[in-house]
Design a protein around this motif. Structure first.
Motif, PDB file in Angstrom:
ATOM      1  N   UNK A 103       0.877  -1.262   0.046  1.00 56.50           N
ATOM      2  CA  UNK A 103      -0.063   0.209   0.064  1.00 56.50           C
ATOM      3  C   UNK A 103       0.826   1.420  -0.040  1.00 56.50           C
ATOM      4  N   UNK A 104       1.787   1.189   0.912  1.00 56.97           N
ATOM      5  CA  UNK A 104       2.885   2.476   0.883  1.00 56.97           C
ATOM      6  C   UNK A 104       3.462   2.550  -0.758  1.00 56.97           C
ATOM      7  N   UNK A 105       3.947   1.466  -1.241  1.00 58.61           N
ATOM      8  CA  UNK A 105       4.479   1.603  -2.596  1.00 58.61           C
ATOM      9  C   UNK A 105       3.627   2.258  -3.711  1.00 58.61           C
ATOM     10  N   UNK A 106       2.234   1.679  -3.413  1.00 56.23           N
ATOM     11  CA  UNK A 106       1.273   2.342  -4.535  1.00 56.23           C
ATOM     12  C   UNK A 106       0.863   3.578  -4.382  1.00 56.23           C
ATOM     13  N   UNK A 107       0.867   4.015  -3.003  1.00 54.31           N
ATOM     14  CA  UNK A 107       0.547   5.643  -2.590  1.00 54.31           C
ATOM     15  C   UNK A 107       1.684   6.529  -3.095  1.00 54.31           C
ATOM     16  N   UNK A 108       2.769   5.977  -2.916  1.00 51.55           N
ATOM     17  CA  UNK A 108       4.017   6.747  -3.273  1.00 51.55           C
ATOM     18  C   UNK A 108       4.037   6.933  -4.709  1.00 51.55           C
ATOM     19  N   UNK A 109       3.802   5.823  -5.581  1.00 52.91           N
ATOM     20  CA  UNK A 109       3.751   6.098  -6.959  1.00 52.91           C
ATOM     21  C   UNK A 109       2.478   6.746  -7.437  1.00 52.91           C
ATOM     22  N   UNK A 110       1.328   6.674  -6.661  1.00 52.64           N
ATOM     23  CA  UNK A 110       0.433   7.645  -7.402  1.00 52.64           C
ATOM     24  C   UNK A 110       0.428   8.752  -7.126  1.00 52.64           C
ATOM     25  N   UNK A 155       2.942  -7.781  -8.644  1.00 53.50           N
ATOM     26  CA  UNK A 155       1.791  -8.467  -8.641  1.00 53.50           C
ATOM     27  C   UNK A 155       0.696  -7.986  -7.439  1.00 53.50           C
ATOM     28  N   UNK A 156       1.180  -7.149  -6.617  1.00 54.41           N
ATOM     29  CA  UNK A 156       0.470  -6.686  -5.566  1.00 54.41           C
ATOM     30  C   UNK A 156      -0.467  -5.549  -5.622  1.00 54.41           C
ATOM     31  N   UNK A 157       0.179  -4.892  -6.825  1.00 54.13           N
ATOM     32  CA  UNK A 157      -0.404  -3.509  -7.301  1.00 54.13           C
ATOM     33  C   UNK A 157      -1.745  -3.832  -7.796  1.00 54.13           C
ATOM     34  N   UNK A 162      -3.365  -2.311 -10.362  1.00 53.63           N
ATOM     35  CA  UNK A 162      -3.436  -2.300 -11.679  1.00 53.63           C
ATOM     36  C   UNK A 162      -3.122  -3.537 -12.280  1.00 53.63           C
ATOM     37  N   UNK A 163      -2.414  -4.555 -11.635  1.00 53.18           N
ATOM     38  CA  UNK A 163      -2.312  -5.970 -12.097  1.00 53.18           C
ATOM     39  C   UNK A 163      -3.127  -6.747 -11.355  1.00 53.18           C
ATOM     40  N   UNK A 164      -3.663  -6.660 -10.175  1.00 55.40           N
ATOM     41  CA  UNK A 164      -4.525  -7.686  -9.707  1.00 55.40           C
ATOM     42  C   UNK A 164      -3.861  -9.135  -9.700  1.00 55.40           C
ATOM     43  N   UNK A 165      -2.518  -9.226  -9.526  1.00 55.13           N
ATOM     44  CA  UNK A 165      -1.931 -10.425  -9.450  1.00 55.13           C
ATOM     45  C   UNK A 165      -1.953 -11.038 -10.580  1.00 55.13           C
ATOM     46  N   UNK A 166      -2.240 -10.426 -11.901  1.00 56.32           N
ATOM     47  CA  UNK A 166      -2.281 -11.234 -13.175  1.00 56.32           C
ATOM     48  C   UNK A 166      -1.004 -10.798 -13.975  1.00 56.32           C
ATOM     49  N   UNK A 167      -0.160 -11.614 -14.320  1.00 59.46           N
ATOM     50  CA  UNK A 167       1.192 -11.286 -15.030  1.00 59.46           C
ATOM     51  C   UNK A 167       0.772 -10.797 -16.392  1.00 59.46           C
ATOM     52  N   UNK A 168      -0.364 -11.213 -17.096  1.00 59.89           N
ATOM     53  CA  UNK A 168      -0.918 -10.704 -18.239  1.00 59.89           C
ATOM     54  C   UNK A 168      -1.196  -9.207 -17.941  1.00 59.89           C
ATOM     55  N   UNK A 169      -1.311  -8.806 -17.241  1.00 60.35           N
ATOM     56  CA  UNK A 169      -1.496  -7.292 -17.048  1.00 60.35           C
ATOM     57  C   UNK A 169      -0.416  -6.371 -16.972  1.00 60.35           C
ATOM     58  N   UNK A 170       0.707  -7.054 -17.013  1.00 62.20           N
ATOM     59  CA  UNK A 170       1.854  -6.132 -17.170  1.00 62.20           C
ATOM     60  C   UNK A 170       2.114  -5.944 -18.458  1.00 62.20           C
ATOM     61  N   UNK A 181      10.394   0.784 -15.174  1.00 62.22           N
ATOM     62  CA  UNK A 181       9.964   1.812 -15.843  1.00 62.22           C
ATOM     63  C   UNK A 181       8.934   1.492 -17.001  1.00 62.22           C
ATOM     64  N   UNK A 182       8.982   0.552 -17.525  1.00 62.39           N
ATOM     65  CA  UNK A 182       7.938   0.171 -18.624  1.00 62.39           C
ATOM     66  C   UNK A 182       6.575   0.099 -17.827  1.00 62.39           C
ATOM     67  N   UNK A 183       6.377  -0.206 -16.655  1.00 58.17           N
ATOM     68  CA  UNK A 183       5.234  -0.367 -15.819  1.00 58.17           C
ATOM     69  C   UNK A 183       4.606   0.856 -15.544  1.00 58.17           C
ATOM     70  N   UNK A 184       5.491   1.811 -15.030  1.00 59.54           N
ATOM     71  CA  UNK A 184       5.400   3.169 -14.660  1.00 59.54           C
ATOM     72  C   UNK A 184       4.906   4.119 -15.855  1.00 59.54           C
ATOM     73  N   UNK A 185       5.471   4.044 -16.950  1.00 57.58           N
ATOM     74  CA  UNK A 185       5.118   4.598 -18.111  1.00 57.58           C
ATOM     75  C   UNK A 185       3.783   4.162 -18.425  1.00 57.58           C
ATOM     76  N   UNK A 186       3.251   2.823 -18.380  1.00 55.18           N
ATOM     77  CA  UNK A 186       2.004   2.355 -18.915  1.00 55.18           C
ATOM     78  C   UNK A 186       0.849   3.031 -17.713  1.00 55.18           C
ATOM     79  N   UNK A 187       1.279   3.793 -16.565  1.00 56.08           N
ATOM     80  CA  UNK A 187       0.541   4.366 -15.644  1.00 56.08           C
ATOM     81  C   UNK A 187       0.493   6.025 -16.172  1.00 56.08           C
ATOM     82  N   UNK A 188       1.104   6.285 -17.181  1.00 57.51           N
ATOM     83  CA  UNK A 188       1.238   7.775 -17.256  1.00 57.51           C
ATOM     84  C   UNK A 188       2.103   8.826 -16.761  1.00 57.51           C
TER      85      UNK A 188
END
Length: 350
Positions: free
Chosen positions: A10-17, A156-158, A160-168, A42-49
């Motif tokens: 949760x802390x990681x998600x909040x810092x990124x948000x 996988x805990x974020x 945005x992925x919901x534990x699904x590697x296919x969402x990366x 970096x690729x994942x972060x860019x996918x979040x804008x």
């Protein structure tokens, strides 16, 4: 299996948000794991804008360039090449994500800029003894194959992925597989149930592991094979204690036109010899030797590197530096130093 605590996630998600400008940082002489985990993040972060870039202390080996998507390669920062721009980026960042190192000094020239940045800092690392006080969030676990594996389970805990590697993003999934594959020497070392689970889930998500393995193993220059032949035939020595060592001095490196990455995996090869329990490789640099230490179970590469080579790492895989004239008067004294300290090390272990 790897479990990331809900409050940490949760802390990681909040810092990124909350952050808009995010920089990833990894250790000096970046290997496949440092690069893979950084590129994936970096690729994942860019996918979040997010405005996200990778920063590295020094050059990337040509053999590992395949991990970079073109847009990430073009935007990356190399401190040795652009120290002012890299330092300014660290200073302007809202968040810095540190991958595959346990303390700022592992970034060498970048350390001061990293320490002085007011950005929040997240550590994702698998080495011993992290400097937890330097980071706002510390995800440190030694019982994993790699920083890439640990980064995978964080992602996988974020939500945005919901534990699904296919969402990366596909680029993130490929980079994570590459980082883990290089750090385990293609599943030869430090492989855990969680490592195999990660690999299986990434394969299900569509990662082409065969293509990654081909890039890792089959894309070197002729000079690398000739260097390995010379090293194993003419430069390798084995002590009575079962220590193999190879010293690659400046003359040898020049003769074979050695580039960053050309010696990858060489230090592991002598461990194939039944009576060898530790392998050491020295590679000459400007004023010091880079030291790589590998060992078989029951012999601590980490202890030897920490006590005699200004370094450390994992129990069976560690690194360090041997300085001249601080540690030895001249480069030519390196073989005698290795024999002396390994004899002392095993005498103390007895």
């Amino acid at each position: 299996m790897i479990k990331i605590a809900a409050n940490t996630s949760g802390l990681i998600h909040d810092l990124i948000a909350r952050a808009s400008k995010i920089t990833t940082v990894s250790h000096t002489h970046p290997d496949g794991d440092a690069i893979g985990s950084s590129v994936a993040m970096v690729c994942w972060l860019r996918s979040l804008g997010k405005d996200a870039v990778c920063a590295f202390p020094d050059s990337i080996g040509a053999n590992l360039e395949f991990i970079f998507p073109e847009e990430i390669r073009l935007s990356r920062l190399i401190y040795d090449e652009t120290p002012k721009e890299t330092s300014e980026r660290l200073g302007d960042s809202d968040l810095i994500i540190c991958l595959d190192f346990n303390a700022f000094n592992r970034t060498e020239g970048m350390a001061d800029a990293l320490a002085s940045s007011k950005a929040a800092k997240i550590l994702i690392d698998h080495h011993l003894n992290p400097d937890g006080s330097a980071f706002d969030v510390c995800v440190s676990e030694t019982g994993v194959s790699s920083a890439s594996e640990l980064a995978y389970y964080v992602l996988m805990t974020m939500p945005e992925t919901g534990g699904d590697a296919g969402r990366l993003p596909a680029e993130s999934a490929n980079a994570l597989m590459a980082g883990m594959t290089t750090d385990t020497n293609n599943f030869a070392n430090s492989t855990y149930p969680s490592t195999l689970q990660m690999a299986s889930e990434l394969l299900q998500a569509g990662v082409d592991r065969d293509a990654i393995v081909a890039e890792i193993n089959w894309c070197y220059g002729e000079n690398r094979l000739r260097l390995i032949g010379c090293a194993l035939k003419d430069l390798m020595s084995i002590t009575p204690d079962g220590v193999s060592y190879i010293v690659l001095d400046a003359g040898t490196l020049k003769k074979y036109g050695v580039m960053e990455g050309d010696t990858e995996g060489l230090v592991n090869m002598p461990l194939a010899i039944k009576g060898v329990r530790m392998s050491i490789m020295l590679k000459q640099d400007n004023g010091y030797f880079r030291v790589s230490v590998r060992s078989k179970k029951g012999t601590s590469a980490n202890t030897l590197a920490r006590e005699y080579f200004n370094g450390g790492g994992h129990e069976l895989a560690a690194g360090g530096k041997l300085f001249f004239p601080k540690d030895i008067a001249t480069p030519e004294e390196a073989p005698a130093y290795i024999e002396k300290v390994t004899r002392e090390y095993f005498a103390n272990e007895a």
